[in-house]
Write an enzyme that holds these catalytic residues in place. Structure first.
Site, PDB file in Angstrom:
ATOM      1  N   TYR A   1      10.155 -12.995  22.187  1.00  0.00           N
ATOM      2  CA  TYR A   1      10.464 -11.662  21.653  1.00  0.00           C
ATOM      3  C   TYR A   1      11.836 -11.677  20.993  1.00  0.00           C
ATOM      4  O   TYR A   1      12.036 -11.105  19.920  1.00  0.00           O
ATOM      5  CB  TYR A   1      10.450 -10.641  22.796  1.00  0.00           C
ATOM      6  CG  TYR A   1      10.651  -9.218  22.328  1.00  0.00           C
ATOM      7  CD1 TYR A   1       9.558  -8.402  22.050  1.00  0.00           C
ATOM      8  CD2 TYR A   1      11.932  -8.699  22.140  1.00  0.00           C
ATOM      9  CE1 TYR A   1       9.730  -7.106  21.605  1.00  0.00           C
ATOM     10  CE2 TYR A   1      12.110  -7.400  21.684  1.00  0.00           C
ATOM     11  CZ  TYR A   1      11.011  -6.607  21.422  1.00  0.00           C
ATOM     12  OH  TYR A   1      11.194  -5.330  20.976  1.00  0.00           O
TER      13      TYR A   1
ATOM     14  N   PHE B   1       9.073   0.452  -8.668  1.00  0.00           N
ATOM     15  CA  PHE B   1       7.832   0.013  -8.054  1.00  0.00           C
ATOM     16  C   PHE B   1       7.364   1.171  -7.173  1.00  0.00           C
ATOM     17  O   PHE B   1       8.189   1.931  -6.670  1.00  0.00           O
ATOM     18  CB  PHE B   1       8.034  -1.279  -7.241  1.00  0.00           C
ATOM     19  CG  PHE B   1       6.738  -1.812  -6.703  1.00  0.00           C
ATOM     20  CD1 PHE B   1       5.803  -2.355  -7.564  1.00  0.00           C
ATOM     21  CD2 PHE B   1       6.426  -1.721  -5.356  1.00  0.00           C
ATOM     22  CE1 PHE B   1       4.579  -2.807  -7.088  1.00  0.00           C
ATOM     23  CE2 PHE B   1       5.211  -2.168  -4.876  1.00  0.00           C
ATOM     24  CZ  PHE B   1       4.283  -2.723  -5.741  1.00  0.00           C
ATOM     25  N   THR B   2       6.045   1.302  -6.989  1.00  0.00           N
ATOM     26  CA  THR B   2       5.502   2.484  -6.298  1.00  0.00           C
ATOM     27  C   THR B   2       6.162   2.735  -4.939  1.00  0.00           C
ATOM     28  O   THR B   2       6.663   3.828  -4.674  1.00  0.00           O
ATOM     29  CB  THR B   2       3.982   2.326  -6.093  1.00  0.00           C
ATOM     30  OG1 THR B   2       3.744   1.044  -5.500  1.00  0.00           O
ATOM     31  CG2 THR B   2       3.221   2.428  -7.404  1.00  0.00           C
TER      32      THR B   2
ATOM     33  N   ASP C   1      15.057  -7.078  -6.151  1.00  0.00           N
ATOM     34  CA  ASP C   1      13.745  -7.196  -5.518  1.00  0.00           C
ATOM     35  C   ASP C   1      13.209  -8.573  -5.901  1.00  0.00           C
ATOM     36  O   ASP C   1      12.898  -8.834  -7.061  1.00  0.00           O
ATOM     37  CB  ASP C   1      12.834  -6.068  -6.018  1.00  0.00           C
ATOM     38  CG  ASP C   1      11.456  -6.075  -5.350  1.00  0.00           C
ATOM     39  OD1 ASP C   1      10.977  -7.165  -4.987  1.00  0.00           O
ATOM     40  OD2 ASP C   1      10.855  -4.993  -5.220  1.00  0.00           O
TER      41      ASP C   1
ATOM     42  N   LYS D   1       4.022 -12.360  -1.866  1.00  0.00           N
ATOM     43  CA  LYS D   1       3.765 -12.715  -3.275  1.00  0.00           C
ATOM     44  C   LYS D   1       4.208 -14.164  -3.509  1.00  0.00           C
ATOM     45  O   LYS D   1       3.479 -15.078  -3.174  1.00  0.00           O
ATOM     46  CB  LYS D   1       4.522 -11.752  -4.188  1.00  0.00           C
ATOM     47  CG  LYS D   1       4.498 -10.281  -3.737  1.00  0.00           C
ATOM     48  CD  LYS D   1       3.234  -9.569  -4.118  1.00  0.00           C
ATOM     49  CE  LYS D   1       3.132  -8.153  -3.573  1.00  0.00           C
ATOM     50  NZ  LYS D   1       4.074  -7.194  -4.115  1.00  0.00           N
TER      51      LYS D   1
ATOM     52  N   ARG E   1      -3.028   0.820 -12.564  1.00  0.00           N
ATOM     53  CA  ARG E   1      -1.578   0.941 -12.614  1.00  0.00           C
ATOM     54  C   ARG E   1      -1.250   1.867 -13.782  1.00  0.00           C
ATOM     55  O   ARG E   1      -0.881   1.439 -14.848  1.00  0.00           O
ATOM     56  CB  ARG E   1      -0.896  -0.429 -12.775  1.00  0.00           C
ATOM     57  CG  ARG E   1      -1.107  -1.371 -11.621  1.00  0.00           C
ATOM     58  CD  ARG E   1      -0.180  -1.200 -10.426  1.00  0.00           C
ATOM     59  NE  ARG E   1      -0.414  -0.074  -9.561  1.00  0.00           N
ATOM     60  CZ  ARG E   1       0.054   0.006  -8.313  1.00  0.00           C
ATOM     61  NH1 ARG E   1       0.761  -0.963  -7.782  1.00  0.00           N
ATOM     62  NH2 ARG E   1      -0.161   1.065  -7.577  1.00  0.00           N
TER      63      ARG E   1
ATOM     64  N   PHE F   1      -2.794   7.058  -4.787  1.00  0.00           N
ATOM     65  CA  PHE F   1      -3.741   6.066  -5.296  1.00  0.00           C
ATOM     66  C   PHE F   1      -4.351   5.216  -4.196  1.00  0.00           C
ATOM     67  O   PHE F   1      -5.434   4.671  -4.368  1.00  0.00           O
ATOM     68  CB  PHE F   1      -3.065   5.154  -6.335  1.00  0.00           C
ATOM     69  CG  PHE F   1      -1.915   4.344  -5.800  1.00  0.00           C
ATOM     70  CD1 PHE F   1      -0.637   4.864  -5.788  1.00  0.00           C
ATOM     71  CD2 PHE F   1      -2.119   3.061  -5.313  1.00  0.00           C
ATOM     72  CE1 PHE F   1       0.433   4.109  -5.287  1.00  0.00           C
ATOM     73  CE2 PHE F   1      -1.065   2.300  -4.822  1.00  0.00           C
ATOM     74  CZ  PHE F   1       0.212   2.836  -4.803  1.00  0.00           C
TER      75      PHE F   1
END
Ligand SMILES: *Cc1c(COP(=O)(O)O)cnc(C)c1O
Length: 480
Positions: A79, A131-132, A222, A265, A388, A454
């Site tokens: 942990y 970005f969303t 990012d 990604k 998008r 969305f």
């Protein structure tokens, strides 16, 4: 890696062999019609067993390597103080050159932590493009996003190699106008997702840094798609041809104060992290981790995933891996261009983007051309992409719809996952759809959630156009 054939044609080459496969399945068109109807014409609500190729996203859907998988077996499930975390920390220090590492369960969790600490009500984040999830977290903390993407970024059909660049003249004007105190950070998104996976140049990043320094504003990057941005810098920006992906990534990171990434990604695993060399930033964010994510050595992630990110960090700086997605996307986009289908150019770094406002010029933006196209592509191919466009925008505080700059259908090409014949098949079906585009009409809401609508919202087709498509398809192809 790309190879030239004796007829002069260039094709992408897979620099891996396939060891484990997952069976896919192509449902008949009647089944696809039923599936999209019960999914409320929202491709997010389709189930895997309804799909042939899942091109919704490249997030967490990339094929892992044997080395990533075997590292998972070594994970240490403590942990606190897990060995797995220290391996990740070492990988981030080695690849990014950043000392302090904060784990968080995925990209948006990093955004949540950063927004909580740095976004005060009435302040702004200036970004090349939003970005969303980033925008949602900034707004939930009372801030607002200002996008200063250059003009080329909003043009879908372009030859500009760096459409993700920030407009530096506007940046200075905006800071002068608002006052630097009201700007909590400048955010640069590598391989800018929503405009089609488009990179910024090193030169642009350095110009932005210079202005940020002048005004003393914090810079955040990012890094979710950083290896692709570095690949584009290497292949498109003069002076970087001979640098390695790792050297380019290092140089990018040296320009900013803090980075965060979704490891789902470029790093081909599942998780996220924040990293910085500033102890002050680290100390401010860290106490929030046990509250929102989990202890500071796992941050809401399974230790198996932490191990796979640590290995993925090294893989993503291998040129053959950093460029593999981009090269397949270029192949696929060029095929669609040959068929006359309007796609975003230059081809980007996470998927092929179809310009739905050109594909379906008769559908008004508030009947969601990109959403309708996503449903139509699924119906005729069994492959799902992601809208998008304006459907991915939430309403303004006064309930008005916010129009997106672009109406895109994104067909993500996850790394190391699909083969050339699968992409050939899909390009062929999309060209058929393009020739039958008059059959497609818009969508309207049935259930509309208040935030990030969305994801789980449900819609229906105007005039049940799916049946017109069904009839035309069956007369040309039968069931498949
Ligand atoms: C995917 C993505 C995120 C969000 O990451 P998740 O892991 O999906 O939460 C943030 N920024 C960019 C640029 C992304 O592509």
């Amino acid at each position: 890696m790309e190879v030239k054939l004796s007829n002069g044609k260039v094709i992408p080459m897979e620099m891996h062999k396939i060891k484990i496969v997952q069976q896919t399945f192509l449902p008949a068109i009647e089944e696809r019609i039923e599936a999209i109807q019960s999914a409320g014409f929202n491709t997010f609500l389709l189930k895997s067993h309804n799909l042939f190729l899942d091109m919704l996203t490249d997030s967490g859907t990339n094929a892992m390597s044997d080395n990533q998988q075997s590292a998972m077996l070594l994970s240490d499930d403590a942990y606190a103080g897990s060995e797995s975390f220290y391996k990740l920390e070492e990988a981030v220090q080695d690849i990014f050159g950043l000392k302090y590492v904060i784990p968080a369960h995925q990209g948006r969790a990093c955004e949540h932590l950063i927004a909580k600490v740095f976004v005060k009500p009435g302040t702004y984040v200036i970004t090349n493009y939003h970005f969303t999830t980033t925008k949602a977290h900034i707004r939930l903390c009372g801030g607002e996003v200002i996008e200063l993407i250059g003009d080329e970024g909003r043009i879908t059909n372009s030859h500009c190699p760096f459409k993700g660049n920030m407009d530096v003249l506007e940046l200075r004007k905006t800071i002068e106008k608002l006052g630097k105190e009201r700007i909590n950070s400048i955010r640069m998104e590598a391989t800018t997702n929503l405009i089609g996976g488009q990179p910024f140049s090193m030169q642009n990043l350095k110009e932005v840094r210079k202005i940020a320094n002048e005004y003393g504003i914090m810079m955040v990057m990012d890094c979710s798609l950083i290896s692709e941005n570095a690949y584009f810098i290497k292949t498109r920006e003069p002076g970087f041809e001979d640098k390695t992906i790792k050297e380019i990534i290092r140089e990018m990171i040296e320009q900013v104060d803090m980075v965060y990434m979704s490891a789902r990604k470029s790093a081909m695993a599942r998780g996220g992290l924040i990293a910085t060399n500033h102890q002050r930033i680290f100390n401010e964010i860290l106490p929030n981790v046990p509250v929102y994510e989990g202890f500071i050595t796992y941050g809401g992630m399974s230790t198996k995933e932490i191990e796979s990110i640590a290995v993925g960090m090294y893989e993503m700086v291998d040129l053959n891996i950093a460029g593999s997605g981009a090269e397949f996307i270029r192949f696929f986009a060029n095929r669609l261009i040959e068929y006359g289908v309007p796609v975003v150019t230059p081809p980007g770094g996470l998927g092929c983007h179809i310009d739905a406002s050109k594909f379906l010029p008769n559908i008004p933006w508030n009947e969601y051309p990109a959403g309708a196209l996503a449903a139509a592509v699924y119906i005729i191919s069994g492959c799902r992409g992601m809208e998008r466009g304006s459907l991915s925008m939430d309403r303004e505080a006064d309930g008005e719809e916010e129009q997106s700059d672009m109406e895109l259908l994104r067909l993500a090409v996850p790394r190391r996952t699909f083969t050339m014949s699968q992409l050939e098949f899909l390009a062929d079906r999309i060209s058929w759809l393009y020739n039958h585009r008059d059959l497609i009409q818009g969508l309207k809401w049935v259930e509309e959630p208040p935030v990030l609508r969305f994801f789980i919202g449900r819609l229906e087709s105007i005039n049940r156009w799916e049946y017109d498509l069904l009839q035309a398809f069956q007369s040309d192809f039968g069931a498949y």
